[in-house]
Design an enzyme around this catalytic site. Structure first.
Site, PDB file in Angstrom:
ATOM      1  N   LYS A 124     -41.847  45.015-107.884  1.00  0.00           N
ATOM      2  CA  LYS A 124     -41.097  43.847-107.384  1.00  0.00           C
ATOM      3  C   LYS A 124     -42.076  42.937-106.663  1.00  0.00           C
ATOM      4  CE  LYS A 124     -36.840  42.340-107.399  1.00  0.00           C
ATOM      5  NZ  LYS A 124     -35.778  42.612-108.385  1.00  0.00           N
ATOM      6  N   ASP A 164     -35.466  36.891-110.163  1.00  0.00           N
ATOM      7  CA  ASP A 164     -34.530  37.550-109.240  1.00  0.00           C
ATOM      8  C   ASP A 164     -33.974  36.396-108.392  1.00  0.00           C
ATOM      9  OD1 ASP A 164     -33.727  40.429-108.210  1.00  0.00           O
ATOM     10  OD2 ASP A 164     -34.081  39.279-106.390  1.00  0.00           O
ATOM     11  N   PHE A 236     -22.885  33.052-106.570  1.00  0.00           N
ATOM     12  CA  PHE A 236     -22.607  32.108-107.661  1.00  0.00           C
ATOM     13  C   PHE A 236     -23.918  31.780-108.363  1.00  0.00           C
ATOM     14  CE2 PHE A 236     -23.649  27.709-105.944  1.00  0.00           C
ATOM     15  CZ  PHE A 236     -24.071  28.109-104.687  1.00  0.00           C
ATOM     16  N   GLY A 237     -24.783  32.805-108.430  1.00  0.00           N
ATOM     17  CA  GLY A 237     -26.076  32.653-109.078  1.00  0.00           C
ATOM     18  C   GLY A 237     -26.057  33.184-110.492  1.00  0.00           C
ATOM     19  N   ASN A 238     -27.228  33.567-110.946  1.00  0.00           N
ATOM     20  CA  ASN A 238     -27.397  34.016-112.330  1.00  0.00           C
ATOM     21  C   ASN A 238     -26.502  35.211-112.670  1.00  0.00           C
ATOM     22  OD1 ASN A 238     -29.201  36.249-113.933  1.00  0.00           O
ATOM     23  ND2 ASN A 238     -29.233  34.247-114.908  1.00  0.00           N
ATOM     24  N   VAL A 239     -26.487  36.201-111.810  1.00  0.00           N
ATOM     25  CA  VAL A 239     -25.745  37.425-112.112  1.00  0.00           C
ATOM     26  C   VAL A 239     -24.235  37.168-112.075  1.00  0.00           C
ATOM     27  CG1 VAL A 239     -25.358  39.829-111.437  1.00  0.00           C
ATOM     28  CG2 VAL A 239     -27.640  38.835-111.232  1.00  0.00           C
ATOM     29  N   TRP A 241     -22.707  34.395-112.599  1.00  0.00           N
ATOM     30  CA  TRP A 241     -22.357  33.579-113.771  1.00  0.00           C
ATOM     31  C   TRP A 241     -22.148  34.453-115.024  1.00  0.00           C
ATOM     32  CZ3 TRP A 241     -26.324  32.807-117.686  1.00  0.00           C
ATOM     33  CH2 TRP A 241     -25.876  32.057-118.772  1.00  0.00           C
TER      34      TRP A 241
HETATM   35  P1  NDP Z   1     -29.597  33.770-107.712  1.00  0.00           P
HETATM   36  O1  NDP Z   1     -30.680  33.156-106.917  1.00  0.00           O
HETATM   37  O2  NDP Z   1     -29.253  33.178-109.026  1.00  0.00           O
HETATM   38  O3  NDP Z   1     -28.262  33.881-106.813  1.00  0.00           O
HETATM   39  C1  NDP Z   1     -28.250  34.633-105.607  1.00  0.00           C
HETATM   40  C2  NDP Z   1     -27.025  34.321-104.770  1.00  0.00           C
HETATM   41  O4  NDP Z   1     -26.971  35.136-103.607  1.00  0.00           O
HETATM   42  C3  NDP Z   1     -27.051  32.917-104.254  1.00  0.00           C
HETATM   43  O5  NDP Z   1     -25.744  32.442-104.126  1.00  0.00           O
HETATM   44  C4  NDP Z   1     -27.739  33.108-102.899  1.00  0.00           C
HETATM   45  O6  NDP Z   1     -27.568  32.069-102.009  1.00  0.00           O
HETATM   46  C5  NDP Z   1     -27.083  34.356-102.428  1.00  0.00           C
HETATM   47  N1  NDP Z   1     -27.937  35.009-101.440  1.00  0.00           N
HETATM   48  C6  NDP Z   1     -29.213  35.409-101.584  1.00  0.00           C
HETATM   49  N2  NDP Z   1     -29.682  35.979-100.462  1.00  0.00           N
HETATM   50  C7  NDP Z   1     -28.687  35.932 -99.592  1.00  0.00           C
HETATM   51  C8  NDP Z   1     -28.553  36.362 -98.247  1.00  0.00           C
HETATM   52  N3  NDP Z   1     -29.567  36.961 -97.597  1.00  0.00           N
HETATM   53  N4  NDP Z   1     -27.348  36.184 -97.670  1.00  0.00           N
HETATM   54  C9  NDP Z   1     -26.320  35.609 -98.331  1.00  0.00           C
HETATM   55  N5  NDP Z   1     -26.389  35.186 -99.602  1.00  0.00           N
HETATM   56  C10 NDP Z   1     -27.551  35.327-100.206  1.00  0.00           C
HETATM   57  O7  NDP Z   1     -29.974  35.287-107.880  1.00  0.00           O
HETATM   58  P2  NDP Z   1     -29.449  36.373-108.936  1.00  0.00           P
HETATM   59  O8  NDP Z   1     -28.075  36.060-109.364  1.00  0.00           O
HETATM   60  O9  NDP Z   1     -30.517  36.523-109.943  1.00  0.00           O
HETATM   61  O10 NDP Z   1     -29.448  37.683-108.054  1.00  0.00           O
HETATM   62  C11 NDP Z   1     -28.279  38.156-107.380  1.00  0.00           C
HETATM   63  C12 NDP Z   1     -28.424  39.643-107.102  1.00  0.00           C
HETATM   64  O11 NDP Z   1     -28.568  40.335-108.363  1.00  0.00           O
HETATM   65  C13 NDP Z   1     -29.652  40.059-106.286  1.00  0.00           C
HETATM   66  O12 NDP Z   1     -29.334  41.211-105.527  1.00  0.00           O
HETATM   67  C14 NDP Z   1     -30.673  40.453-107.340  1.00  0.00           C
HETATM   68  O13 NDP Z   1     -31.645  41.319-106.853  1.00  0.00           O
HETATM   69  C15 NDP Z   1     -29.757  41.131-108.362  1.00  0.00           C
HETATM   70  N6  NDP Z   1     -30.250  41.260-109.717  1.00  0.00           N
HETATM   71  C16 NDP Z   1     -30.702  40.174-110.424  1.00  0.00           C
HETATM   72  C17 NDP Z   1     -31.130  40.354-111.731  1.00  0.00           C
HETATM   73  C18 NDP Z   1     -31.557  39.202-112.572  1.00  0.00           C
HETATM   74  O14 NDP Z   1     -31.903  39.448-113.730  1.00  0.00           O
HETATM   75  N7  NDP Z   1     -31.540  37.980-112.089  1.00  0.00           N
HETATM   76  C19 NDP Z   1     -31.153  41.663-112.357  1.00  0.00           C
HETATM   77  C20 NDP Z   1     -30.590  42.716-111.557  1.00  0.00           C
HETATM   78  C21 NDP Z   1     -30.178  42.497-110.285  1.00  0.00           C
HETATM   79  P3  NDP Z   1     -28.807  31.751-100.961  1.00  0.00           P
HETATM   80  O15 NDP Z   1     -30.065  31.819-101.729  1.00  0.00           O
HETATM   81  O16 NDP Z   1     -28.581  30.399-100.404  1.00  0.00           O
HETATM   82  O17 NDP Z   1     -28.731  32.759 -99.866  1.00  0.00           O
HETATM   83  O1  2IT Z   2     -33.452  43.569-110.103  1.00  0.00           O
HETATM   84  C1  2IT Z   2     -33.737  43.444-111.306  1.00  0.00           C
HETATM   85  O2  2IT Z   2     -33.565  44.370-112.105  1.00  0.00           O
HETATM   86  C2  2IT Z   2     -34.242  42.158-111.773  1.00  0.00           C
HETATM   87  N1  2IT Z   2     -34.329  41.240-110.978  1.00  0.00           N
HETATM   88  C3  2IT Z   2     -34.676  41.987-113.200  1.00  0.00           C
HETATM   89  C4  2IT Z   2     -36.083  42.499-113.381  1.00  0.00           C
HETATM   90  C5  2IT Z   2     -36.694  42.232-114.721  1.00  0.00           C
HETATM   91  O3  2IT Z   2     -37.890  42.581-114.849  1.00  0.00           O
HETATM   92  O4  2IT Z   2     -36.053  41.714-115.628  1.00  0.00           O
END
Ligand code: NDP
Ligand code: 2IT
Length: 445
Positions: A124, A164, A236-239, A241
């Protein structure tokens, strides 16, 4: 193995790293039984070796904003374990990023990646950079400066970062461009790439889709389906959605989304143009969910609170770590929630998990339920190696099969004498066995 003793010593050597200690604690408790039954793990001292990262790089990331001011952020890459494949794991850009958070994520990634059935080690990285409010050019300059250091230790057969929190397609593009310039090589060194330059179809949707496929499997064990179920989603991020999109496809009704400012509740359900609007809000880079309620009459905004007070059948936390605590868990249980499926990494606190499991609810930890993201990254690596791209359906089918396989593995290793499936135990034991046995095969190195 004496879990308390190991944790005490770990705490002494890593003071204040609460998230990292939390993640290690959970795994050690799960695997203690298996570990103690297999003396070869002890004689190879697998525990001390698996909880220590192979390598930690921290570096300075200087960059210039649009007004000409010079800023300095801190960059990190934790290469945790490469026993079963090249280091693999995302990059997080968020002001809260520190060594503890990245070590917890890197540690979890070892077991998650092992569960995917694909050959990937755990890693990471990221930075305490705040992307919110930055211009496109500022993000680009930051990514270029970040890669000026990171390129030295990554490579398609060495370490393959991805996205991430705060790192999506745009950032991966800038990072890839910088790597290509520095090395003069167009290779699969990152995943989550654009579809025209080495990316995989379905990767953007994969984490959310995968988590919903996992929830579907869990429900099926109770002869239930997603159709007609009410779901509370956070983030409301990638995951979020991907999850909301697939939940709608499978006939469920999503009633919440959340941001750092609070949550929105929409009793009519979040689908169609509402999902499109959620993406618009995300792209605006302001990171607030409140405007959603101004746009749609059926939605209300609840400031400063989390969505777990809303009555739902399923809860899918998809924002960040420790976003669902004991009180939230109690509210969910009292409101009749039957299944909690983690899209985010470690979103439920240990006390919340204890309540879910104590009440025999279906509960899946992120390292199993959100593994679809990294699994599809693995499929992107495969396609890059073969220098071809699979059609959308093929990737989706493979993702679906992988999620089913992970679910089956969790059941195999996590089913308790009373028939209850402890998915935490199942995921941790299965992931651990695969990595630990590979480490033993490869000697003390
Ligand atoms: P995004 O950046 O697309 O969305 C993250 C969301 O969480 C945003 O709304 C963000 O708002 C909020 N957030 C982040 N940190 C905090 C905090 N400390 N307090 C409150 N809200 C917070 O990220 P992803 O959708 O990619 O990731 C969401 C989760 O999924 C994470 O835990 C990530 O590790 C996990 N994940 C992601 C993967 C991927 O492929 N993208 C794969 C597997 C797991 P803000 O930034 O303003 O706080
Ligand atoms: O937490 C996770 O599994 C991710 N952010 C995705 C990692 C990746 O290499 O696709």
């Amino acid at each position: 193995m004496d879990v308390t003793k190991i944790l005490q010593s770990l705490e002494q050597r890593n003071p204040g790293e609460t998230e990292y200690l939390q993640a290690v604690h959970e795994v050690l408790v799960s695997i203690a039984g298996v570990y103690n039954q297999n003396p070869h793990f002890k004689s190879a001292n697998i525990i001390e070796r698996i909880i220590e990262p192979d390598r930690v790089l921290t570096f300075k990331v200087p960059w210039v904003d649009d007004e000409g001011n010079v800023h300095v952020n801190r960059g990190f890459r934790i290469q945790f374990n490469n026993a079963i494949g090249p280091y693999k794991g995302g990059l997080r850009f968020h002001p809260s990023v520190n060594l503890s958070i990245l070590k917890f994520l890197g540690f979890e990634q070892i077991f998650k990646n092992a569960l995917t059935t694909l050959p990937m080690g755990g890693a990471k990285g990221g930075s305490d950079f705040q992307p919110k409010g930055k211009s496109n050019n500022e993000i680009m300059r930051f990514c270029q400066s970040f890669m000026l250091e990171l390129w030295r230790i990554i490579g398609p057969e060495t370490d393959v970062p991805a996205g991430d929190i705060g790192v999506g397609g745009r950032e991966i593009g800038f990072l890839f461009g910088a790597y290509k310039k520095l090395t003069n090589e167009h290779v699969g060194v990152l995943t989550g790439k654009g579809i025209n330059w080495g990316g995989s179809l379905i990767r953007p949707e994969a984490t959310g889709f995968g988590a919903v496929y996992f929830a579907q499997e869990m429900l099926q064990t109770k002869k239930l389906s997603l159709a007609g179920k009410t779901v509370a989603v956070s983030g409301f991020g990638n995951v979020a959605w991907g999850a909301v999109t697939k939940l709608n496809e499978l006939g469920a009704k999503v009633v919440t989304l959340s941001g750092p400012d609070g949550y929105i509740f929409d009793e009519k359900g979040i689908s169609g143009d509402k999902i499109a609007y959620m993406l618009e809000l995300r792209a605006s880079n302001n990171d607030i969910i409140a405007p959603f309620a101004d746009e749609f009459d059926s939605a209300v905004f609840v400031s400063g609170k989390r969505p777990w007070e809303i009555k739902c059948d399923l809860a899918m936390p998809c924002a960040t770590q420790n976003e669902l605590d004991k009180n939230d868990a109690l509210q969910l249980i009292n409101n009749g929630c039957i299944c909690i499926c983690e899209g985010a990494n470690m979103p439920c606190t240990p006390e919340a998990i204890e309540l879910f499991q104590g009440n025999k609810l279906l509960y899946a930890p992120g390292k199993a339920a959100n593994a679809g993201g990294v699994a599809t990254s693995g499929l992107e690596m495969t396609q890059n190696s073969m220098k071809l791209g699979w059609p959308r359906d093929e990737v989706d089918q493979r993702l679906h099969l992988i999620m089913q396989a992970i679910h089956e593995t969790c059941r195999k290793y996590g089913t308790q004498p009373d028939g209850y499936v402890d998915y935490v135990k199942g995921a941790n034991i299965a992931g651990f066995l695969k990595v630990a046995n590979a480490m033993i095969d490869q000697g003390v190195i």
